[in-house]
Design an enzyme around this catalytic site. Structure first.
Site, PDB file in Angstrom:
ATOM      1  N   CYS A 171     -17.791  26.398  -5.853  1.00  0.00           N
ATOM      2  CA  CYS A 171     -17.089  24.899  -4.652  1.00  0.00           C
ATOM      3  C   CYS A 171     -15.571  25.572  -5.533  1.00  0.00           C
ATOM      4  O   CYS A 171     -14.939  25.493  -6.503  1.00  0.00           O
ATOM      5  CB  CYS A 171     -17.453  23.906  -4.321  1.00  0.00           C
ATOM      6  SG  CYS A 171     -18.960  24.242  -4.382  1.00  0.00           S
ATOM      7  N   ARG A 176     -14.602  31.507  -3.180  1.00  0.00           N
ATOM      8  CA  ARG A 176     -15.874  30.112  -3.916  1.00  0.00           C
ATOM      9  C   ARG A 176     -17.026  29.828  -3.488  1.00  0.00           C
ATOM     10  O   ARG A 176     -17.479  29.593  -4.513  1.00  0.00           O
ATOM     11  CB  ARG A 176     -14.621  28.937  -4.829  1.00  0.00           C
ATOM     12  CG  ARG A 176     -13.658  30.128  -5.469  1.00  0.00           C
ATOM     13  CD  ARG A 176     -12.585  29.044  -6.255  1.00  0.00           C
ATOM     14  NE  ARG A 176     -13.299  27.901  -7.105  1.00  0.00           N
ATOM     15  CZ  ARG A 176     -13.831  28.346  -8.678  1.00  0.00           C
ATOM     16  NH1 ARG A 176     -13.503  29.756  -8.763  1.00  0.00           N
ATOM     17  NH2 ARG A 176     -14.947  27.753  -9.568  1.00  0.00           N
ATOM     18  N   TRP A 224     -20.238  25.620  -2.041  1.00  0.00           N
ATOM     19  CA  TRP A 224     -21.367  26.652  -2.168  1.00  0.00           C
ATOM     20  C   TRP A 224     -22.406  25.837  -2.582  1.00  0.00           C
ATOM     21  O   TRP A 224     -22.457  25.243  -3.564  1.00  0.00           O
ATOM     22  CB  TRP A 224     -20.381  27.330  -3.550  1.00  0.00           C
ATOM     23  CG  TRP A 224     -21.469  28.812  -2.816  1.00  0.00           C
ATOM     24  CD1 TRP A 224     -22.222  29.931  -1.984  1.00  0.00           C
ATOM     25  CD2 TRP A 224     -22.950  28.827  -4.326  1.00  0.00           C
ATOM     26  NE1 TRP A 224     -22.948  30.343  -2.170  1.00  0.00           N
ATOM     27  CE2 TRP A 224     -23.364  29.672  -3.693  1.00  0.00           C
ATOM     28  CE3 TRP A 224     -23.086  28.115  -4.945  1.00  0.00           C
ATOM     29  CZ2 TRP A 224     -25.096  30.116  -4.791  1.00  0.00           C
ATOM     30  CZ3 TRP A 224     -24.010  28.436  -5.860  1.00  0.00           C
ATOM     31  CH2 TRP A 224     -25.592  29.957  -5.419  1.00  0.00           C
ATOM     32  N   ASN A 275     -16.859  20.294  -7.911  1.00  0.00           N
ATOM     33  CA  ASN A 275     -17.225  21.744  -8.409  1.00  0.00           C
ATOM     34  C   ASN A 275     -18.654  21.311  -9.385  1.00  0.00           C
ATOM     35  O   ASN A 275     -17.950  21.395 -11.056  1.00  0.00           O
ATOM     36  CB  ASN A 275     -16.447  22.443  -8.340  1.00  0.00           C
ATOM     37  CG  ASN A 275     -16.943  23.972  -8.980  1.00  0.00           C
ATOM     38  OD1 ASN A 275     -18.029  24.235  -8.781  1.00  0.00           O
ATOM     39  ND2 ASN A 275     -15.997  25.075  -9.481  1.00  0.00           N
ATOM     40  N   GLY A 276     -19.690  21.819  -9.375  1.00  0.00           N
ATOM     41  CA  GLY A 276     -20.037  22.161 -10.582  1.00  0.00           C
ATOM     42  C   GLY A 276     -22.286  21.664 -10.331  1.00  0.00           C
ATOM     43  O   GLY A 276     -22.266  21.113  -9.209  1.00  0.00           O
ATOM     44  N   GLU A 290     -24.820  49.356 -10.241  1.00  0.00           N
ATOM     45  CA  GLU A 290     -23.621  49.105  -9.012  1.00  0.00           C
ATOM     46  C   GLU A 290     -23.591  49.851  -8.023  1.00  0.00           C
ATOM     47  O   GLU A 290     -22.901  48.806  -7.087  1.00  0.00           O
ATOM     48  CB  GLU A 290     -22.242  49.501 -10.248  1.00  0.00           C
ATOM     49  CG  GLU A 290     -20.798  48.981  -9.715  1.00  0.00           C
ATOM     50  CD  GLU A 290     -21.206  47.685  -9.218  1.00  0.00           C
ATOM     51  OE1 GLU A 290     -21.602  46.497  -9.648  1.00  0.00           O
ATOM     52  OE2 GLU A 290     -20.498  46.792  -8.666  1.00  0.00           O
ATOM     53  N   LYS A 305     -23.445  47.106  -4.780  1.00  0.00           N
ATOM     54  CA  LYS A 305     -22.911  46.946  -3.911  1.00  0.00           C
ATOM     55  C   LYS A 305     -23.140  47.445  -2.081  1.00  0.00           C
ATOM     56  O   LYS A 305     -22.647  45.675  -1.751  1.00  0.00           O
ATOM     57  CB  LYS A 305     -21.533  47.584  -3.592  1.00  0.00           C
ATOM     58  CG  LYS A 305     -20.333  47.870  -4.398  1.00  0.00           C
ATOM     59  CD  LYS A 305     -19.586  47.158  -4.825  1.00  0.00           C
ATOM     60  CE  LYS A 305     -20.167  45.659  -5.994  1.00  0.00           C
ATOM     61  NZ  LYS A 305     -19.533  44.918  -6.325  1.00  0.00           N
ATOM     62  N   GLU A 312     -25.051  43.432  -1.932  1.00  0.00           N
ATOM     63  CA  GLU A 312     -23.850  42.835  -1.804  1.00  0.00           C
ATOM     64  C   GLU A 312     -23.214  42.578  -0.434  1.00  0.00           C
ATOM     65  O   GLU A 312     -23.093  41.528   0.795  1.00  0.00           O
ATOM     66  CB  GLU A 312     -22.793  42.757  -2.679  1.00  0.00           C
ATOM     67  CG  GLU A 312     -23.339  42.155  -3.939  1.00  0.00           C
ATOM     68  CD  GLU A 312     -22.298  42.146  -4.968  1.00  0.00           C
ATOM     69  OE1 GLU A 312     -21.804  41.354  -5.380  1.00  0.00           O
ATOM     70  OE2 GLU A 312     -21.381  43.449  -5.450  1.00  0.00           O
ATOM     71  N   HIS A 360     -41.879  56.805 -11.981  1.00  0.00           N
ATOM     72  CA  HIS A 360     -42.590  55.662 -12.644  1.00  0.00           C
ATOM     73  C   HIS A 360     -43.339  54.532 -11.700  1.00  0.00           C
ATOM     74  O   HIS A 360     -43.200  53.232 -12.297  1.00  0.00           O
ATOM     75  CB  HIS A 360     -42.628  55.101 -14.252  1.00  0.00           C
ATOM     76  CG  HIS A 360     -42.619  56.711 -15.075  1.00  0.00           C
ATOM     77  ND1 HIS A 360     -43.756  57.562 -15.376  1.00  0.00           N
ATOM     78  CD2 HIS A 360     -41.164  56.919 -15.605  1.00  0.00           C
ATOM     79  CE1 HIS A 360     -43.384  58.459 -16.257  1.00  0.00           C
ATOM     80  NE2 HIS A 360     -42.634  57.929 -16.304  1.00  0.00           N
ATOM     81  N   LYS A 416     -17.886  33.935  -5.258  1.00  0.00           N
ATOM     82  CA  LYS A 416     -16.875  35.114  -6.003  1.00  0.00           C
ATOM     83  C   LYS A 416     -17.147  34.675  -7.603  1.00  0.00           C
ATOM     84  O   LYS A 416     -17.683  35.344  -8.254  1.00  0.00           O
ATOM     85  CB  LYS A 416     -15.887  35.434  -5.776  1.00  0.00           C
ATOM     86  CG  LYS A 416     -15.272  35.701  -6.573  1.00  0.00           C
ATOM     87  CD  LYS A 416     -15.088  37.255  -6.331  1.00  0.00           C
ATOM     88  CE  LYS A 416     -14.397  37.984  -7.278  1.00  0.00           C
ATOM     89  NZ  LYS A 416     -14.659  39.508  -7.096  1.00  0.00           N
TER      90      LYS A 416
HETATM   91  C1  G6P Z   1     -20.377  36.577  -8.923  1.00  0.00           C
HETATM   92  C2  G6P Z   1     -19.774  37.541  -8.236  1.00  0.00           C
HETATM   93  C3  G6P Z   1     -20.161  39.215  -8.955  1.00  0.00           C
HETATM   94  C4  G6P Z   1     -19.681  38.991 -10.332  1.00  0.00           C
HETATM   95  C5  G6P Z   1     -20.797  37.819 -11.103  1.00  0.00           C
HETATM   96  C6  G6P Z   1     -20.478  38.336 -12.268  1.00  0.00           C
HETATM   97  O1  G6P Z   1     -21.945  36.769  -8.725  1.00  0.00           O
HETATM   98  O2  G6P Z   1     -20.600  37.671  -6.276  1.00  0.00           O
HETATM   99  O3  G6P Z   1     -19.126  40.218  -8.266  1.00  0.00           O
HETATM  100  O4  G6P Z   1     -20.129  40.789 -10.707  1.00  0.00           O
HETATM  101  O5  G6P Z   1     -20.671  36.827 -10.405  1.00  0.00           O
HETATM  102  O6  G6P Z   1     -18.732  37.174 -11.899  1.00  0.00           O
HETATM  103  P1  G6P Z   1     -17.790  37.634 -13.159  1.00  0.00           P
HETATM  104  O7  G6P Z   1     -16.529  36.599 -12.869  1.00  0.00           O
HETATM  105  O8  G6P Z   1     -17.988  36.924 -14.557  1.00  0.00           O
HETATM  106  O9  G6P Z   1     -17.000  38.795 -13.898  1.00  0.00           O
END
Ligand code: G6P
Length: 612
Positions: A2, A27, A75, A101-102, A485, A489, A492, A508, A607
């Site tokens: 949020c 956010r 969120w 937020n929280g 990664e 990506k 996501e 395996h 994010k």
């Molecule tokens: C969220 C984001 C990811 C990010 C992760 C860790 O899941 O969508 O893109 O890698 O948080 O975030 P940070 O800010 O701790 O790197």
């Protein structure tokens, strides 16, 4: 998660709050709302499910006025993302409004108590309990901040909040505990607050980061900061050094693409002034005064989430190979609820782009409580993890707005590589090895610039594969985290199911999935495990899989065995992940675009995950 923004001054608050919300939309973006106090001290609340444009439309229709207000983009954690659960929440006759937020952990108990004394709850949120509690504890004749402080004394959990009330108008009270919140110090009779600096940067570059347990009272005339336990406290003012253009799209269709293309510069920035070519070493200002602690390090525990966790895995491979220090990489969410062994000489290294991820922060605090020295590799300057660690390295990558992390990842790898070099040079790496490493680091930004020229070729590849339902990514050694990664990506942003796997481990289990419908991305740059990867490629080919190989030279060994070759520049194995990652970012981007998803704000993600 949020985002919160607040404004008090002499301008109309709604456009400023909307502008701030748009910058915070990364956010969370499932609903949004605003509360405004007008010149008659009437409180108007407007909220809408959906993205901020929905709220913007409602504000245009209803044209509320007022120069004191708070706003929120959500969120969802507690309760569905509908209009009722959207913030602000309010109490009584709509005379106190609050955004949060929280997560309030004792919301259930508070709700029972407050219902018992006559409060009616309209939403399913944990937040609503706080606004009723403020009303319940507000004593006649006391200012709003006393009621807020009294309520926070009874609240357990994480919060960043902003509160306004028609009973004590022209004032905003903000507070934080575990969720980020800063005050923006306006110049001419105005004050702001936001979840991060992007929310206030259009109005001011001067910010005050609140600490956990702090609250602040903002009026047009100024602000005062307090701690719930210690009373009035001084918090210093920081200057934001980046400017508005870095958080705008600058001609790109999406932030994700812009941030992918920013990588030559973000890599230059993470290395700027830090490489010592002659000595074959690096100068890292943030750790320079901690030589004694670093010389006592016998083991490193890395903790992070998501993409940052993948960077941590790269660090394990680098650190063990080049500095001979044992490393464990832990998901922050797992680490904090185990009973981890942190013997003397263990450094806790937290990696986070935002510096606010709740699980990473909790893991860090767990390690601190157990007496471990702590280090951060963080992008967001002044963020909680940056401030809570004993020392650290900033990425200086600039704000990353696209929800899927791109430029932060490559900068993390480079920051961790520099740290590895620094530790290695104090242990077993020679000056010659150090110089070679520095030369390889130095060449990276130009190499990335060069490989970004393949954008069109990757787009063409995406056209061929965007209808696939599954993808497999395989890599060994330094390329295994790249496989993870690459798969993350794609997942996501395109919502295609994708798995990253160690190339040999595929035998395996995942090998059972391979058929002509399964694209397999094989990371095969020329490195000590190249031949082994060639064997794994053969295994995929034998089962009819369609292979996209990422290579770093002509790779004649793969000719006739793979369907597509993506050729990236060659560097040393430890840094090769930077160069093999970039085409996978582009592939995910273009596939997502072709599938019509919201690339910058994929469904269900945010994010910065500031809740557990
Ligand atoms: C969220 C984001 C990811 C990010 C992760 C860790 O899941 O969508 O893109 O890698 O948080 O975030 P940070 O800010 O701790 O790197």
């Amino acid at each position: 998660m949020c985002g919160i923004v607040a404004y008090v001054g002499d301008k109309e608050a709604a456009p400023i709050l909307l502008e701030g919300l748009k910058r915070l939309e990364y956010r969370g973006y499932d609903s949004a709302g605003i509360a405004l106090l007008d010149s008659n001290d009437e409180l108007t609340i407007i909220k809408r499910a959906g993205k901020i444009v929905e709220l913007e439309g409602a504000i245009l229709d209803e044209a509320p006025t007022g120069s004191c207000g708070i706003a929120h983009t959500r969120w969802a954690t507690h309760g569905a993302p509908n209009q009722t659960n959207a913030h602000p929440h309010f109490s009584g006759t709509c005379d106190i409004a609050l955004v949060h937020n929280g997560i309030i952990e004792n919301a259930g108990a508070l709700r029972t108590m407050l219902t018992g004394v006559g409060y009616t709850f309209l939403s399913e949120t944990d937040t609503e309990a706080v606004v009723h509690l403020i009303d319940h504890l507000w004593e006649e004749g006391e200012p709003l901040e006393h009621a807020v402080a009294a309520a926070l004394g009874e609240v357990e959990g994480a919060y960043g909040i902003a509160v306004v009330s028609s009973r004590d108008p022209n004032k905003i009270v903000v507070a934080r505990n575990g969720s980020p919140l800063l005050v923006g110090v306006g110049r001419n009779g105005e004050m702001l607050a936001g979840s991060d600096a992007t929310a206030v940067i259009a109005e001011t570059r001067e910010v005050v980061y609140l600490d956990d347990g702090d609250y602040a009272v903002l009026t047009a005339e100024g602000y005062r900061t307090y701690h719930l336990r210690d009373g009035e406290v001084e918090r210093s003012i920081h200057q934001v050094t980046w400017d508005l253009s870095t958080i705008e799209k600058g001609g790109y269709d999406h932030f994700m693409l812009k941030e992918i293309f920013e990588q030559p510069n973000s890599l230059r920035d993470v290395m700027r002034g830090r490489l010592l070519e002659e000595e074959g070493d690096v100068r890292l200002g943030g750790i320079a005064d901690h030589g004694e602690t670093l010389s006592e390090i016998r083991r490193i525990v890395i903790t992070a989430c998501g993409t940052s966790w993948h960077a941590g895995l790269e660090a394990e491979y680098m650190m063990e190979e080049l500095a001979r220090i044992p490393v464990d990489v832990e998901y922050a969410s797992e680490f904090r609820y185990r009973n981890p062994v942190l013997e003397d000489g263990t450094l806790l290294l937290a990696i986070s782009q935002s510096g606010e991820t709740a699980d990473t922060l909790a893991a860090l605090r767990e390690a601190k409580n157990r007496g471990a020295p702590t280090m951060g590799v963080v992008n967001a300057v002044g963020s909680t993890i940056a401030r809570d660690t004993d020392f650290g390295i900033y990425l200086h990558a600039g704000p990353e707005i696209g929800v899927a992390s791109t430029k932060a990842f490559t900068s993390q790898i480079v920051a961790l590589a520099m740290f590895t070099l620094h530790m290695g040079r104090r242990r077993n790496l020679s000056a010659l090895q150090g110089r070679e490493f520095v030369q390889a680091l130095k060449a990276l930004p130009d190499q990335v610039e060069h490989l970004l020229e393949m954008n069109d070729a990757i787009r063409a590849l995406a056209e061929e594969y965007h209808e696939a339902s599954n993808f497999l990514y395989l890599g060994r050694g330094f390329q295994f985290p790249v496989a993870l990664e690459g798969a993350l990506k794609l997942k996501e942003v395109s919502y295609i199911h994708a798995e990253g796997y160690p190339a040999a481990e595929m035998k395996h289990g995942p090998i059972a999935l391979i058929d002509a419908e399964m694209p397999v991305v094989c990371l095969a740059p020329r490195d000590p495990v190249f031949q082994k990867v060639v064997s794994n490629v053969e295994e995929v080919k034998a089962r009819g899989g369609r292979i996209i190989a990422v290579v770093s030279d002509a790779a004649p060994e793969l000719r006739g065995k793979v369907d597509h070759l993506i050729t990236v520049p060659q560097t040393i194995p430890a840094l090769q992940p930077v160069l093999t990652t970039v085409p996978l970012q582009l592939l995910a981007y273009h596939i997502a675009l072709l599938r019509g998803t919201n690339v910058d704000q994929p469904r269900n993600l945010a994010k910065s995950v500031t809740v557990e």
